[in-house]
Scaffold this motif. Structure first.
Motif, PDB file in Angstrom:
ATOM      1  N   SER A  64       0.835  -1.171   0.183  1.00 39.58           N
ATOM      2  CA  SER A  64       0.061  -0.034  -0.004  1.00 39.58           C
ATOM      3  C   SER A  64       0.708   1.335   0.057  1.00 39.58           C
ATOM      4  O   SER A  64       2.035   1.280   0.410  1.00 39.58           O
ATOM      5  N   GLY A  65       0.210   2.369  -0.273  1.00 41.50           N
ATOM      6  CA  GLY A  65       0.941   3.573  -0.070  1.00 41.50           C
ATOM      7  C   GLY A  65       1.281   3.745   1.374  1.00 41.50           C
ATOM      8  O   GLY A  65       2.416   4.582   1.423  1.00 41.50           O
ATOM      9  N   TYR A  66       0.641   3.519   2.286  1.00 43.42           N
ATOM     10  CA  TYR A  66       0.940   3.702   3.415  1.00 43.42           C
ATOM     11  C   TYR A  66       2.105   2.690   4.105  1.00 43.42           C
ATOM     12  O   TYR A  66       3.089   3.520   4.770  1.00 43.42           O
ATOM     13  N   HIS A  92       0.517  13.588   4.875  1.00 44.57           N
ATOM     14  CA  HIS A  92      -0.287  12.669   5.375  1.00 44.57           C
ATOM     15  C   HIS A  92      -0.087  11.886   6.570  1.00 44.57           C
ATOM     16  O   HIS A  92       1.059  11.585   6.844  1.00 44.57           O
ATOM     17  N   GLU A  94       4.417  16.637   0.183  1.00 42.63           N
ATOM     18  CA  GLU A  94       3.502  16.031  -0.854  1.00 42.63           C
ATOM     19  C   GLU A  94       3.771  17.060  -1.970  1.00 42.63           C
ATOM     20  O   GLU A  94       3.502  18.091  -1.900  1.00 42.63           O
ATOM     21  N   SER A 146      -3.471  16.451   0.107  1.00 44.76           N
ATOM     22  CA  SER A 146      -4.680  15.411   0.000  1.00 44.76           C
ATOM     23  C   SER A 146      -5.805  15.940   0.613  1.00 44.76           C
ATOM     24  O   SER A 146      -6.875  15.751   0.015  1.00 44.76           O
ATOM     25  N   SER A 192      -3.532   3.321  -5.676  1.00 48.95           N
ATOM     26  CA  SER A 192      -5.101   3.117  -5.221  1.00 48.95           C
ATOM     27  C   SER A 192      -5.941   4.532  -5.590  1.00 48.95           C
ATOM     28  O   SER A 192      -7.010   4.747  -5.323  1.00 48.95           O
TER      29      SER A 192
HETATM   30  C1  PLP Z   1      -0.580  11.712   0.530  1.00 48.62           C
HETATM   31  C2  PLP Z   1      -1.142  10.085   0.753  1.00 48.62           C
HETATM   32  N1  PLP Z   1      -0.254   9.420   1.012  1.00 48.62           N
HETATM   33  C3  PLP Z   1      -0.404   8.015   1.306  1.00 48.62           C
HETATM   34  C4  PLP Z   1      -1.531   7.464   1.253  1.00 48.62           C
HETATM   35  C5  PLP Z   1      -1.844   6.176   1.604  1.00 48.62           C
HETATM   36  O1  PLP Z   1      -1.892   5.298   0.456  1.00 48.62           O
HETATM   37  P1  PLP Z   1      -2.814   3.966   0.366  1.00 48.62           P
HETATM   38  O2  PLP Z   1      -4.127   4.101   0.295  1.00 48.62           O
HETATM   39  O3  PLP Z   1      -2.269   3.294  -0.841  1.00 48.62           O
HETATM   40  O4  PLP Z   1      -2.306   3.321   1.663  1.00 48.62           O
HETATM   41  C6  PLP Z   1      -2.808   8.458   0.958  1.00 48.62           C
HETATM   42  C7  PLP Z   1      -4.069   7.713   0.858  1.00 48.62           C
HETATM   43  O5  PLP Z   1      -5.025   8.285   1.475  1.00 48.62           O
HETATM   44  C8  PLP Z   1      -2.567   9.729   0.783  1.00 48.62           C
HETATM   45  O6  PLP Z   1      -3.580  10.577   0.437  1.00 48.62           O
END
Ligand code: PLP
Length: 381
Positions: free
Chosen positions: A100-102, A126, A168, A172, A230
């Motif tokens: 995941s991005g997280y 974020h 970023e 977001s 995602s």
């Molecule tokens: C700026 C930012 N980084 C990371 C993420 C996390 O990504 P993921 O949903 O793939 O875990 C998000 C998602 O909401 C985001 O907005």
């Protein structure tokens, strides 16, 4: 006889009461059948037949799950193809896919951090970046949103051998853009690494290739990027993009890469196809930006830099009431309230999509503008 309430149950109940009183309750209800101004499917690729076909083929070929960590048996041809497509899209030397991005953000920050690395971050980054900085056990400095002078001051005063500046590209919640060129120049002159989260930039900025590419910084040795698969890519998963040396370091040290099951192959194949489409069809990014500008104009807010448009409202309660009224009128919008808003201002968050029709956009924007101006009940707010 009913069991006595445990200390944990009592605490959970009191926390739920507080959230309810403040109008901060969250819900996990499905939102089918609404006009979507809430999702991050900016280019509509999650439902693109070419993306679905790629995922279906990978599902049949590799099975439902990756079956193990990337460093054990979880790497498939789909992961390799995805990393190749991400390199081509963003112009970076290397890519490493996470689940995941997280986990990508936590993985890179903990792998680069520690007592010898100063982390400097914008106040609006974020939650995943904040968590990564905390878990890295690095000393850290938070600077005010967009405060390039404060970044310079923190870099100039650093006593640690290494520094990472965390931003970023497009934020977001407010949808505003960082001054990447200015901060990258600072990082170059102070021998620091700039880490840019392009979750909302890739697929949208720079004709889809991201804001880092648009700023001429792809491949720069002092810049690294993280991404989610995602949002504009319509799939699931995350990635780090940068040098081959950085990739190698992460494969060997990033705990959220090593100790996590690999991304499902079908999600990897879907994202790979989406990345190729974004590269071959740059007009998709142009379309989402045009729709975002139209949405902002109809709702009376200045157009933001990306797909996200933000409408401030008076209180958390008003944001929740407006979002709920819009839901019952057939429009799904984001409802952002503390603590999910970095500036403490509750807001309705609208996301544009490349594949919303002009008629749907007109109707949905007019419905939102009415609900915000006149309140959820239709009377003056
Ligand atoms: C700026 C930012 N980084 C990371 C993420 C996390 O990504 P993921 O949903 O793939 O875990 C998000 C998602 O909401 C985001 O907005």
């Amino acid at each position: 006889m009913p069991a006595a309430t445990t200390a944990m149950q009592a605490w959970l109940g009191s926390r739920a009461d507080v959230r309810e009183r403040r109008g901060l309750l969250r819900s996990t209800e499905p939102q089918a059948g609404l006009v979507d101004l809430a999702s991050n499917d900016y280019l509509g690729l999650s439902a693109d037949p070419r993306v679905i076909e790629a995922a279906t083929r990978a599902l049949i070929e590799h099975g439902a799950g990756a079956r193990g960590s990337r460093v054990v048996c979880g790497t498939t041809a789909a992961h390799q193809e995805l990393e190749a497509q991400l390199r081509l899209l963003t112009g970076q030397e290397a890519a490493l896919v996470f689940s995941s991005g997280y986990t990508a953000n936590i993985g890179i920050l903990t792998a680069l951090g520690g007592p010898g690395t100063l982390m400097i971050h914008d106040a609006h980054v974020h939650a995943s970046l904040l968590d990564g900085i905390r878990l890295s056990r690095s000393p850290s400095v938070e600077v005010a949103h967009h405060d390039v002078a404060a970044i310079a001051a923190a870099l100039a005063g650093r006593t640690k051998p290494r520094a990472v500046v965390v931003l970023e590209s497009i934020y977001s919640v407010l949808g505003d853009a960082a001054d990447l060129a200015a901060v990258a120049a600072l990082c170059a002159s102070f021998d620091a690494l700039l880490l840019v989260d392009e979750a909302h930039g890739i697929g949208v900025a720079g004709q889809g290739r991201g804001a880092v590419h648009a700023a001429g910084l792809a491949g720069a040795p002092h810049v690294a990027v993280t991404a989610t698969l995602s949002k504009a890519l319509g799939s699931q998963g995350g990635a780090v993009l940068g040098s081959a040396q950085l990739r190698d370091h992460l494969v060997n040290t990033a705990r959220t890469f090593i100790f996590d099951t690999a991304l499902a192959p079908a999600a990897a194949a879907a994202a790979a196809r989406a990345a190729a489409i974004i590269r071959q069809e740059p007009e998709l990014a142009g379309q989402v930006l045009a729709n975002a500008a139209a949405l902002a104009a109809r709702c009376g807010v200045p157009a933001a830099a990306g797909a996200v448009q933000s409408i401030p409202v008076e209180s958390a309660g008003q944001a929740a009431a407006v979002a709920s009224a819009l839901r019952s009128q057939g429009v799904s919008v984001g409802c952002f309230r503390p603590p999910s808003v970095p500036d403490g201002v509750s807001r309705i968050r609208l996301t544009a999509r490349a594949n919303i029709s002009a008629a749907e956009l007109e109707w949905a924007a007019a419905t939102v503008a009415r609900a915000v101006a006149f309140g959820p009940d239709g009377g003056p707010s």
